[in-house]
Design a protein around this motif. Structure first.
Motif, mmCIF file in Angstrom:
data_model
loop_
_atom_site.group_PDB
_atom_site.id
_atom_site.type_symbol
_atom_site.label_atom_id
_atom_site.label_comp_id
_atom_site.label_asym_id
_atom_site.label_seq_id
_atom_site.Cartn_x
_atom_site.Cartn_y
_atom_site.Cartn_z
ATOM 1 N N ASP A 1 36.329 55.838 41.454
ATOM 2 C CA ASP A 1 37.522 55.204 42.005
ATOM 3 C C ASP A 1 38.647 55.239 40.972
ATOM 4 O O ASP A 1 38.535 54.635 39.901
ATOM 5 C CB ASP A 1 37.188 53.765 42.396
ATOM 6 C CG ASP A 1 38.414 52.944 42.753
ATOM 7 O OD1 ASP A 1 39.450 53.545 43.096
ATOM 8 O OD2 ASP A 1 38.319 51.706 42.706
ATOM 9 N N PRO A 2 39.759 55.937 41.254
ATOM 10 C CA PRO A 2 40.839 56.021 40.264
ATOM 11 C C PRO A 2 41.675 54.755 40.159
ATOM 12 O O PRO A 2 42.504 54.642 39.244
ATOM 13 C CB PRO A 2 41.683 57.194 40.773
ATOM 14 C CG PRO A 2 41.467 57.195 42.246
ATOM 15 C CD PRO A 2 40.062 56.722 42.456
ATOM 16 N N TYR A 3 41.499 53.796 41.087
ATOM 17 C CA TYR A 3 42.321 52.579 41.099
ATOM 18 C C TYR A 3 41.496 51.353 40.726
ATOM 19 O O TYR A 3 41.802 50.240 41.156
ATOM 20 C CB TYR A 3 42.935 52.381 42.481
ATOM 21 C CG TYR A 3 43.711 53.583 42.976
ATOM 22 C CD1 TYR A 3 44.946 53.907 42.447
ATOM 23 C CD2 TYR A 3 43.201 54.394 43.975
ATOM 24 C CE1 TYR A 3 45.660 55.009 42.896
ATOM 25 C CE2 TYR A 3 43.904 55.505 44.444
ATOM 26 C CZ TYR A 3 45.124 55.796 43.894
ATOM 27 O OH TYR A 3 45.823 56.892 44.344
ATOM 28 N N GLU A 4 40.472 51.551 39.915
ATOM 29 C CA GLU A 4 39.537 50.467 39.630
ATOM 30 C C GLU A 4 40.206 49.286 38.937
ATOM 31 O O GLU A 4 39.858 48.132 39.191
ATOM 32 C CB GLU A 4 38.396 51.017 38.764
ATOM 33 C CG GLU A 4 37.237 50.069 38.588
ATOM 34 C CD GLU A 4 36.075 50.714 37.874
ATOM 35 O OE1 GLU A 4 35.005 50.088 37.794
ATOM 36 O OE2 GLU A 4 36.230 51.851 37.380
ATOM 37 N N ARG A 5 41.167 49.550 38.076
ATOM 38 C CA ARG A 5 41.838 48.488 37.336
ATOM 39 C C ARG A 5 43.287 48.313 37.764
ATOM 40 O O ARG A 5 44.080 47.717 37.042
ATOM 41 C CB ARG A 5 41.786 48.791 35.833
ATOM 42 C CG ARG A 5 40.371 48.821 35.257
ATOM 43 C CD ARG A 5 39.715 47.464 35.318
ATOM 44 N NE ARG A 5 38.358 47.477 34.769
ATOM 45 C CZ ARG A 5 37.562 46.416 34.739
ATOM 46 N NH1 ARG A 5 37.998 45.268 35.223
ATOM 47 N NH2 ARG A 5 36.345 46.506 34.251
ATOM 48 N N SER A 6 43.639 48.821 38.911
ATOM 49 C CA SER A 6 45.018 48.746 39.367
ATOM 50 C C SER A 6 45.329 47.351 39.891
ATOM 51 O O SER A 6 44.456 46.639 40.398
ATOM 52 C CB SER A 6 45.259 49.788 40.462
ATOM 53 O OG SER A 6 46.557 49.666 40.996
ATOM 54 N N LYS A 7 46.598 46.973 39.796
ATOM 55 C CA LYS A 7 47.019 45.649 40.247
ATOM 56 C C LYS A 7 47.198 45.590 41.752
ATOM 57 O O LYS A 7 46.775 44.629 42.398
ATOM 58 C CB LYS A 7 48.333 45.267 39.555
ATOM 59 C CG LYS A 7 48.905 43.935 40.014
ATOM 60 C CD LYS A 7 50.218 43.616 39.320
ATOM 61 C CE LYS A 7 50.796 42.292 39.818
ATOM 62 N NZ LYS A 7 52.086 41.963 39.165
ATOM 63 N N LEU A 8 47.814 46.615 42.331
ATOM 64 C CA LEU A 8 48.173 46.582 43.743
ATOM 65 C C LEU A 8 47.310 47.493 44.607
ATOM 66 O O LEU A 8 47.374 47.407 45.826
ATOM 67 C CB LEU A 8 49.650 46.971 43.925
ATOM 68 C CG LEU A 8 50.666 46.069 43.212
ATOM 69 C CD1 LEU A 8 52.063 46.635 43.361
ATOM 70 C CD2 LEU A 8 50.612 44.656 43.773
ATOM 71 N N ASN A 9 46.528 48.376 44.008
ATOM 72 C CA ASN A 9 45.716 49.328 44.765
ATOM 73 C C ASN A 9 44.259 48.884 44.759
ATOM 74 O O ASN A 9 43.711 48.542 43.705
ATOM 75 C CB ASN A 9 45.833 50.730 44.170
ATOM 76 C CG ASN A 9 47.276 51.211 44.111
ATOM 77 O OD1 ASN A 9 48.019 51.028 45.064
ATOM 78 N ND2 ASN A 9 47.664 51.796 42.996
ATOM 79 N N ARG A 10 43.643 48.918 45.931
ATOM 80 C CA ARG A 10 42.258 48.497 46.076
ATOM 81 C C ARG A 10 41.486 49.514 46.918
ATOM 82 O O ARG A 10 41.874 49.803 48.044
ATOM 83 C CB ARG A 10 42.161 47.117 46.739
ATOM 84 C CG ARG A 10 42.651 45.963 45.885
ATOM 85 C CD ARG A 10 41.631 45.624 44.807
ATOM 86 N NE ARG A 10 42.036 44.456 44.046
ATOM 87 C CZ ARG A 10 42.779 44.486 42.951
ATOM 88 N NH1 ARG A 10 43.217 45.652 42.495
ATOM 89 N NH2 ARG A 10 43.095 43.389 42.315
ATOM 90 N N VAL A 11 40.399 50.043 46.368
ATOM 91 C CA VAL A 11 39.449 50.855 47.133
ATOM 92 C C VAL A 11 38.226 49.988 47.361
ATOM 93 O O VAL A 11 37.488 49.680 46.423
ATOM 94 C CB VAL A 11 39.080 52.156 46.390
ATOM 95 C CG1 VAL A 11 38.013 52.923 47.160
ATOM 96 C CG2 VAL A 11 40.315 53.030 46.211
ATOM 97 N N ARG A 12 38.026 49.565 48.593
ATOM 98 C CA ARG A 12 36.968 48.609 48.917
ATOM 99 C C ARG A 12 35.694 49.283 49.423
ATOM 100 O O ARG A 12 34.599 48.757 49.240
ATOM 101 C CB ARG A 12 37.481 47.629 49.977
ATOM 102 C CG ARG A 12 38.680 46.822 49.544
ATOM 103 C CD ARG A 12 38.296 45.796 48.505
ATOM 104 N NE ARG A 12 37.396 44.809 49.072
ATOM 105 C CZ ARG A 12 36.468 44.141 48.390
ATOM 106 N NH1 ARG A 12 36.300 44.406 47.116
ATOM 107 N NH2 ARG A 12 35.702 43.246 48.975
ATOM 108 N N VAL A 13 35.825 50.427 50.074
ATOM 109 C CA VAL A 13 34.661 51.120 50.636
ATOM 110 C C VAL A 13 34.140 52.079 49.575
ATOM 111 O O VAL A 13 34.509 53.265 49.535
ATOM 112 C CB VAL A 13 35.028 51.866 51.931
ATOM 113 C CG1 VAL A 13 33.800 52.529 52.543
ATOM 114 C CG2 VAL A 13 35.658 50.905 52.930
ATOM 115 N N LYS A 14 33.319 51.583 48.699
ATOM 116 C CA LYS A 14 32.733 52.391 47.635
ATOM 117 C C LYS A 14 31.390 51.784 47.255
ATOM 118 O O LYS A 14 31.131 50.595 47.487
ATOM 119 C CB LYS A 14 33.658 52.456 46.418
ATOM 120 C CG LYS A 14 33.969 51.106 45.800
ATOM 121 C CD LYS A 14 34.922 51.240 44.622
ATOM 122 C CE LYS A 14 35.241 49.860 44.009
ATOM 123 N NZ LYS A 14 36.152 49.983 42.858
#
Length: 554
Positions: A142-155
Motif C-alpha cells: 500500500d503506497p498510502y500507508e502513512r498518508s494523512k488523507l489517503n486510506r486503502v482499507r481493502v488490503k
C-alpha cells in the motif's frame, strides 16, 4: 522445464525497468510486456516514485496457480504454443537485502540485512506468457500507508515464498485482463474474490472459473463479451456473499455535488470500503454499451471539507427531529471524500477514481449513462448499509422526542446536548465482525482503549452477534496519533447495531449507544436504558428512556 537460477538486478531508474523487461522477454518469449502501456507504466511509476524500489529478484520458472488453472482449462487447449512457465518479480527498497553468492546466483541475504526482509519487501508481480496482456497476479505494498488523507482499507497481509525464504506484503491483489479468457469484469471480480479468500476465508476463485460459472449459469455466454451487474452479483453469491446490489441510472450530464442520489451512492461505497469489504463499481455511458468495471479499495479525504465549519440547522425547539435529521445528513464523513482508489486493469493498482472534482474533465463518471454498485458482503450480514443508516437517523431523532426523556429528568438539557454533539461531529458507519470490535478495545491503534473501565467491561463481556454495524461519532479534529503513527479523529461515542437482524426486525437492530461517558443499552422491552454514567458512577438502570412512537423507516 529448464532450471534457471534467480537473478538480481538494480531498479533505480526507468532504464533499469527496461532492462528488467528485456530479461523477462528472454526468459519467456511468448510474453511481450510493453513498458509504455498501462498497466506496466503505472506499476513502474508506483514502484519507482512512491514505493522507492531499489532492486528486483527475478525468479524463473514459476508456476502461478491462477495461470496454471487457466492454462489447463483453456489456454493450453486453444493456444498450444504458449508455455506454462511464468516469471515472478520480487521488489525491494533496499539493495542490501539481496546478494549474489560465489556461484553467481541471486539470493536473499537472510543472515545480514535480510533479517528485516519483510520491512524492505514491496511485493511481487507475475508475468504470464500471454503477449501484451501479460501482468498476472500482482500484490504490491500500500503506497498510502502513512498518508494523512489517503486510506486503502481493502488490503490484507499475504505471504509468499522466494527460494525458501518466507516473505509477506500487505496490499490489494491486482491482475490485468486477458481478453482470451476474461475482461475487466473478470479482473475486478478476481481481485475481490482473492482478497475475500485470504481475509474472510471464502472459496478460492480462479480467473477461468469466472468464465465457467458465467457460461454454466447464464446461457453459455462467454465472459469475453462482458458480464452484466446482475451476473456479477450471482457469481459472488456462489462465493457465500450476501449481496446488496444498488443501481443508479443517470440521465443528461449530472452535477456530482448536487445530485443527492449520486451522493447517497458514494456514501454507500464509502461505508462498505471502510468496512474493509471490496466494492465492484460498473459504469457505462450511452455510447459505450460495454462499459467498465473496477474494484474500489480505498478513498481520499478532502482537507477543505474536513476544515469547513459545521453548518447549524435551524432549531425551532429542542424536540425538532427534522433539525436532527438535517444535522446528521451534513455530518457523514463520506461527504469529505473527493476520490476513491481502485484496482483498474486499464490503469493499474491503486488508481485514482475522482468523484468530486471542480474540473469536469477530471471526473471519472462525467458521461451520462448508468452506474452499478455491488458490495461484496461476507457472511450472514442481512442488514444493508442503507437500512443501518436509516436506523442511525431514527434512533438519534428519538432523543429529541418530548416523551422520551421528561423535562423534570433533565430531558431538555440532554436533548440540546445531543444535538450539539451531532452538529460538532463526524459520523462513520461501517460493518465489522464482533471479534474485531472486541480486539480494538485493547489495541493501542484505536481510540476505544481510553473508555471508562465499566463500559469496556460491558463491551467485552456481553454476547454480541457475529456481525455488527458500528457508527462512530468522531470529533472534527483530525490529528496525528503518536501510538499508531497515523492521523485519526477523536472518538466521542458510537452506536452498535446488530447486522444479522432481518428486515422485518429492524426495530431491534440497536444494541448500545454511547455518548461521551454515558452508555445506553436496549432492554427486553425495547427501551433504551442508561447502563452507566461515569460522571455519577451509577449504573444498572439509572434512567430508563420511555419508548416512543417513531415514524417508520423510509
Amino acid at each position: 522445464m529448464k532450471y534457471v537460477v534467480p537473478k538480481v538486478m538494480p531498479l533505480r531508474s526507468p532504464n533499469n525497468w527496461l532492462e528488467m523487461l528485456n530479461e523477462v522477454r528472454r526468459l519467456i518469449p511468448a510474453a511481450d510486456p510493453q513498458p509504455e502501456r498501462v498497466p506496466l507504466c503505472s506499476i513502474r511509476d508506483l514502484l519507482l516514485n512512491q514505493l522507492k524500489a531499489k532492486a528486483v529478484l527475478i525468479g524463473y520458472p514459476f508456476l502461478d496457480e491462477d495461470y496454471t488453472y487457466d492454462y489447463l482449462h483453456h489456454i493450453g487447449r486453444s493456444f498450444y504454443e504458449l508455455g506454462r512457465e511464468c516469471v515472478r518479480l520480487h521488489f525491494f527498497n533496499d539493495e542490501g537485502v539481496l546478494a549474489v553468492n560465489q556461484n553467481g546466483i541471486g539470493e536473499l541475504d537472510v543472515y545480514g540485512a535480510g533479517s528485516g526482509r519483510c520491512e524492505h519487501y514491496l511485493g511481487y508481480m507475475v508475468i504470464r506468457p500471454t503477449g501484451t496482456e501479460c501482468v498476472g497476479r500482482t500484490i504490491l505494498r500500500d503506497p498510502y500507508e502513512r498518508s494523512k488523507l489517503n486510506r486503502v482499507r481493502v488490503k490484507d497481509k499475504q505471504r509468499c515464498d522466494a527460494y525458501g525464504v518466507e516473505l509477506s506484503v500487505t496490499g490489494t491483489p491486482f491482475m490485468q485482463q486477458d481478453t482470451s479468457s476474461h475482461v475487466c469484469a473478470g479482473a475486478a471480480l478476481w481481485s475481490a474474490a482473492h482478497y475475500l479468500h485470504h481475509r474472510y476465508h471464502t472459496h478460492r476463485l480462479f480467473p477461468r472459473q469466472i468464465d465457467e460459472m458465467a457460461r454454466a449459469h447464464y446461457g453459455g455466454k462467454h465472459i469475453g463479451r462482458g458480464l452484466t451487474p446482475t451476473q456479477l452479483t450471482h457469481i459472488l453469491r456462489n462465493l457465500g456473499c450476501s449481496m446488496d446490489g444498488l443501481y443508479v441510472t443517470l440521465t443528461g450530464k449530472p452535477t456530482m455535488d448536487s445530485d443527492r442520489e449520486f451522493s447517497e451512492l458514494l456514501s454507500i461505497v464509502f461505508g462498505y470500503v471502510e468496512s474493509t469489504l471490496p466494492v465492484l463499481l460498473a459504469y457505462w455511458g450511452q455510447l459505450d454499451r460495454e462499459g467498465h468495471v473496477v474494484m474500489i479499495n480505498g478513498y481520499r479525504l478532502d482537507q477543505g471539507r474536513l476544515d469547513a465549519p459545521p453548518t447549524s440547522p435551524v432549531l425551532s425547539s429542542v424536540t425538532d427531529s427534522v433539525a436532527m435529521r438535517l444535522a446528521v445528513d451534513q455530518s457523514w464523513l463520506s461527504n469529505c471524500v473527493n476520490a476513491f482508489f481502485c484496482q483498474d486493469d486499464q490503469k493499474g493498482p491503486y488508481s485514482v477514481f475522482p468523484v468530486h472534482e471542480d474540473d469536469p474533465e477530471q471526473r471519472a463518471l462525467d458521461r451520462p449513462g448508468s452506474i452499478a454498485v455491488i458490495p461484496c458482503v461476507t457472511g450472514d450480514a442481512f442488514l444493508s448499509y442503507t437500512e443501518a443508516k436509516k436506523v442511525v437517523h431514527r434512533e438519534l431523532a428519538a432523543f429529541l422526542a418530548p416523551d422520551r426523556i421528561p423535562a423534570d429528568a433533565g430531558g431538555d438539557l440532554i436533548r440540546r446536548g445531543v444535538l450539539e454533539l451531532v452538529k460538532g461531529s463526524w459520523f462513520r458507519l461501517y460493518l465489522q465482525q464482533s471479534r474485531r470490535f472486541r480486539s480494538q478495545l485493547i489495541d493501542t491503534r484505536f481510540g476505544r482503549r481510553h473508555l471508562p473501565t465499566k463500559i469496556l467491561e460491558y463491551y467485552r463481556t456481553q454476547p454480541l452477534p457475529r456481525y455488527l454495524y458500528v457508527c462512530d461519532i468522531l470529533d472534527r479534529t483530525y490529528e496525528h496519533d503518536p501510538d499508531s503513527g497515523m492521523h485519526r479523529f477523536g472518538l466521542r461515542g458510537e452506536m452498535i447495531l446488530d447486522a444479522t437482524v432481518p428486515s422485518f426486525a429492524i426495530h431491534r437492530a440497536l444494541l448500545a449507544l454511547r455518548i461521551e461517558n454515558q452508555l445506553f443499552i436496549r432492554d427486553e422491552a425495547g427501551a433504551l436504558v442508561l447502563e452507566w454514567d461515569s460522571s455519577s458512577g451509577a449504573h444498572s438502570g439509572l434512567r430508563s428512556l420511555a419508548p416512543v412512537n417513531l415514524p417508520p423507516l423510509e
